[in-house]
Design a protein around this motif. Structure first.
Motif, PDB file in Angstrom:
ATOM      1  N   MET A  36       0.837  -1.206   0.000  1.00  0.00           N
ATOM      2  CA  MET A  36       0.000   0.000   0.000  1.00  0.00           C
ATOM      3  C   MET A  36       0.866   1.248   0.000  1.00  0.00           C
ATOM      4  SD  MET A  36      -3.147  -0.850   2.584  1.00  0.00           S
ATOM      5  CE  MET A  36      -2.528  -2.285   3.436  1.00  0.00           C
ATOM      6  N   ALA A  37       0.213   2.386  -0.173  1.00  0.00           N
ATOM      7  CA  ALA A  37       0.910   3.668  -0.143  1.00  0.00           C
ATOM      8  C   ALA A  37       1.563   3.857   1.223  1.00  0.00           C
ATOM      9  CB  ALA A  37      -0.067   4.803  -0.425  1.00  0.00           C
TER      10      ALA A  37
ATOM     11  N   PHE B  22      -0.501   5.829   3.789  1.00  0.00           N
ATOM     12  CA  PHE B  22      -1.890   5.438   4.047  1.00  0.00           C
ATOM     13  C   PHE B  22      -2.005   3.924   3.903  1.00  0.00           C
ATOM     14  CE2 PHE B  22      -6.397   4.902   3.569  1.00  0.00           C
ATOM     15  CZ  PHE B  22      -6.950   5.931   4.301  1.00  0.00           C
ATOM     16  N   ASP B  23      -1.479   3.201   4.887  1.00  0.00           N
ATOM     17  CA  ASP B  23      -1.485   1.737   4.794  1.00  0.00           C
ATOM     18  C   ASP B  23      -2.654   1.189   5.590  1.00  0.00           C
ATOM     19  OD1 ASP B  23      -0.424   2.538   7.172  1.00  0.00           O
ATOM     20  OD2 ASP B  23       0.979   0.871   7.321  1.00  0.00           O
ATOM     21  N   SER B  24      -3.850   1.400   5.072  1.00  0.00           N
ATOM     22  CA  SER B  24      -5.062   1.066   5.812  1.00  0.00           C
ATOM     23  C   SER B  24      -6.135   0.611   4.845  1.00  0.00           C
ATOM     24  CB  SER B  24      -5.521   2.329   6.561  1.00  0.00           C
ATOM     25  OG  SER B  24      -6.860   2.227   6.945  1.00  0.00           O
ATOM     26  N   LEU B  25      -6.499  -0.675   4.954  1.00  0.00           N
ATOM     27  CA  LEU B  25      -7.581  -1.216   4.137  1.00  0.00           C
ATOM     28  C   LEU B  25      -8.644  -1.792   5.061  1.00  0.00           C
ATOM     29  CD1 LEU B  25      -5.977  -3.305   1.238  1.00  0.00           C
ATOM     30  CD2 LEU B  25      -7.406  -1.279   0.998  1.00  0.00           C
TER      31      LEU B  25
ATOM     32  N   ASN C 279      -9.743   3.046  -0.433  1.00  0.00           N
ATOM     33  CA  ASN C 279      -8.980   2.234  -1.377  1.00  0.00           C
ATOM     34  C   ASN C 279      -8.114   3.099  -2.284  1.00  0.00           C
ATOM     35  OD1 ASN C 279     -10.177  -0.128  -0.425  1.00  0.00           O
ATOM     36  ND2 ASN C 279     -11.908   0.083  -1.829  1.00  0.00           N
TER      37      ASN C 279
ATOM     38  N   ALA D 210      -6.750   5.937  -1.623  1.00  0.00           N
ATOM     39  CA  ALA D 210      -5.570   6.377  -0.874  1.00  0.00           C
ATOM     40  C   ALA D 210      -4.592   5.230  -0.672  1.00  0.00           C
ATOM     41  CB  ALA D 210      -5.995   6.960   0.472  1.00  0.00           C
ATOM     42  N   ALA D 211      -5.116   4.061  -0.305  1.00  0.00           N
ATOM     43  CA  ALA D 211      -4.237   2.922  -0.005  1.00  0.00           C
ATOM     44  C   ALA D 211      -3.435   2.495  -1.231  1.00  0.00           C
ATOM     45  CB  ALA D 211      -5.054   1.752   0.534  1.00  0.00           C
ATOM     46  N   PHE D 212      -4.029   2.617  -2.413  1.00  0.00           N
ATOM     47  CA  PHE D 212      -3.345   2.154  -3.616  1.00  0.00           C
ATOM     48  C   PHE D 212      -2.821   3.315  -4.463  1.00  0.00           C
ATOM     49  CE2 PHE D 212      -6.047  -1.582  -2.608  1.00  0.00           C
ATOM     50  CZ  PHE D 212      -4.999  -2.454  -2.343  1.00  0.00           C
ATOM     51  N   GLY D 213      -2.769   4.495  -3.871  1.00  0.00           N
ATOM     52  CA  GLY D 213      -2.114   5.621  -4.530  1.00  0.00           C
ATOM     53  C   GLY D 213      -2.798   6.149  -5.768  1.00  0.00           C
TER      54      GLY D 213
END
Lengths: 276, 276
Positions: free
Chosen positions: A249-250, A253-256, B147, B149-152
């Protein structure tokens, strides 16, 4: 069997009374499902297997007059000994204690609690199961079952700390999948890992700190994907005993969401493991 | 700047009053964010860029005494001209109109509405954007931003029929991502496709009837993933003008949540497009 009901005080529909209060108190082995889509799903299962989903049983329906008119064909296809109480919308709202927008309620009796080992034994040599540990949010639980059904997982295993997949909201969010995918409870994560190992299921533990990247995982023939609570995630002692898998993840922002994570994992396992 | 507040009638915190009623009425260009995790995210953005997320501005915080004690370090790191009103939990509940379990509220002013074309122009030669059409559920909208944000993803584009990503619940479900991922509204799907085509973005329309399988998609350098409402999905005229992509599912249960679908797609695009 269509039964017209004209009063909220009719004793035959007493079991539908005070839906929200009964959510809190619990329905024992009873469950309440809502909406046309879920009823159609259960009707398909009943037509095929006699059971409403994974061994469950429907006991009665409460349907608004408008929906009963619209769904006449569906109602006619149901077993004749299943009473479908049809009431004006106002009576229905009065019974349930809040406006039932979808106008379709179904009361049922769940299959007795299953043994997790027996559930795994019943699966074939190629199988995916989901294990959800410490999932206390009904939206997430429902979402996990919805994904399990969509990607053909054979079973869902949950620990004692997890919430009830047959709670009304969990059924609704799962679009009925928590009634169609068989599930069983295990005492805790340790018992789960023992059970999986004894039956040749590889355990993949999802964690932001996982050693393998999900996209690189070649699905084992029998595989269980483990998901922990959002925030803390799976406990360290479980991660130490399993193959740990991360979804990159970014950095900032490592939150899913856990249900979304489950969907991503099951999609990967289904696609990377497919035999065209 | 910590400001002690002892009465729910204090005029300085009037803007925090009746949270739920104001949710319904709307806050104009104002927004309300909740919880420690979101505040930490916005604080990181402010430290880096001066803005609370994608150009937004924080105006005031309302924090319970207990949380203020616990988060003293975080509060000290905030700009000194940002008032942090600290109140006993009971006063806080009284102001907001319901028990604020998380004890952290933040009021802000959103960046003026952005131009979708300008937003796309600002992205690099390799970029993923999300387009959400007719998403009226705040949980789904929040999930889509989380999602993204998490995956850029570089931006989210939404149509006029979609709900507000800065609605309180959408911010909460997004874990703050709807404040950090820039977004813009387009008039409708037709205008969206024109805009994407003019800037060299390939449009991938997700649909159960899609012609390509997601797992087989090689990500174009600039790509937009389009998601429609659950149930009806994207309209036929849009599918006719785009590359349509399907996520294979079980025959008897072809139903995925739209935010989960978005997560699966963004994960695939990120992983299949990665340059190690």
């Amino acid at each position: 069997m269509i039964v017209a009901v004209t009063s909220a005080d009719d004793v035959r529909i007493a079991a539908f009374r005070d839906v929200r209060e009964r959510d809190l108190v619990g329905r024992g082995s009873g469950f309440m499902a809502e909406g046309e889509v879920v009823l159609r799903l259960l009707a398909r299962h009943m037509a095929r297997t006699g059971a409403a989903g994974a061994g469950h049983r429907l006991e009665a329906l409460l349907i608004s007059q408008r929906q009963a008119d619209r769904l006449a064909g569906l109602l006619a296809s149901l077993p004749d000994d299943l009473p479908a109480y049809v009431a004006p919308q106002a009576v229905m709202d009065d019974i349930s204690g809040f406006p039932i927008h979808r106008g379709v309620l179904a009361l049922g009796r769940s299959h007795p609690a299953r043994d997790a080992g027996a559930l795994l034994d019943a699966l074939g040599p190629r199988a995916v199961v989901v294990a959800a540990l410490g999932i206390t949010n009904h939206d997430n639980m429902g979402g996990i079952f919805r994904n399990a059904a969509a990607f053909g997982a054979g079973a869902v295993l949950i620990d004692r700390a997890s919430c009830d997949p047959l709670y009304r909201k969990a059924i609704r969010v799962s679009v009925g999948a928590s009634l169609t995918v068989p599930f069983a409870r295990v005492a805790d994560a340790g018992a789960l890992l023992d059970l999986l190992a004894a039956r040749g299921f590889a355990a993949l533990a999802l964690s932001p700190s996982g050693a393998e990247r999900l996209a690189d995982v070649v699905p084992p023939a029998r595989v269980a994907a483990l998901f922990g609570t959002e925030g803390p995630g799976l406990p360290a002692d479980i991660l130490a005993r399993t193959r740990t898998v991360a979804i990159p993840m970014a950095r900032d922002f490592d939150s899913l969401n856990v249900a979304t994570t489950c969907g991503i994992v099951l999609h990967h396992l289904a696609q990377a493991g497919r035999v065209d």
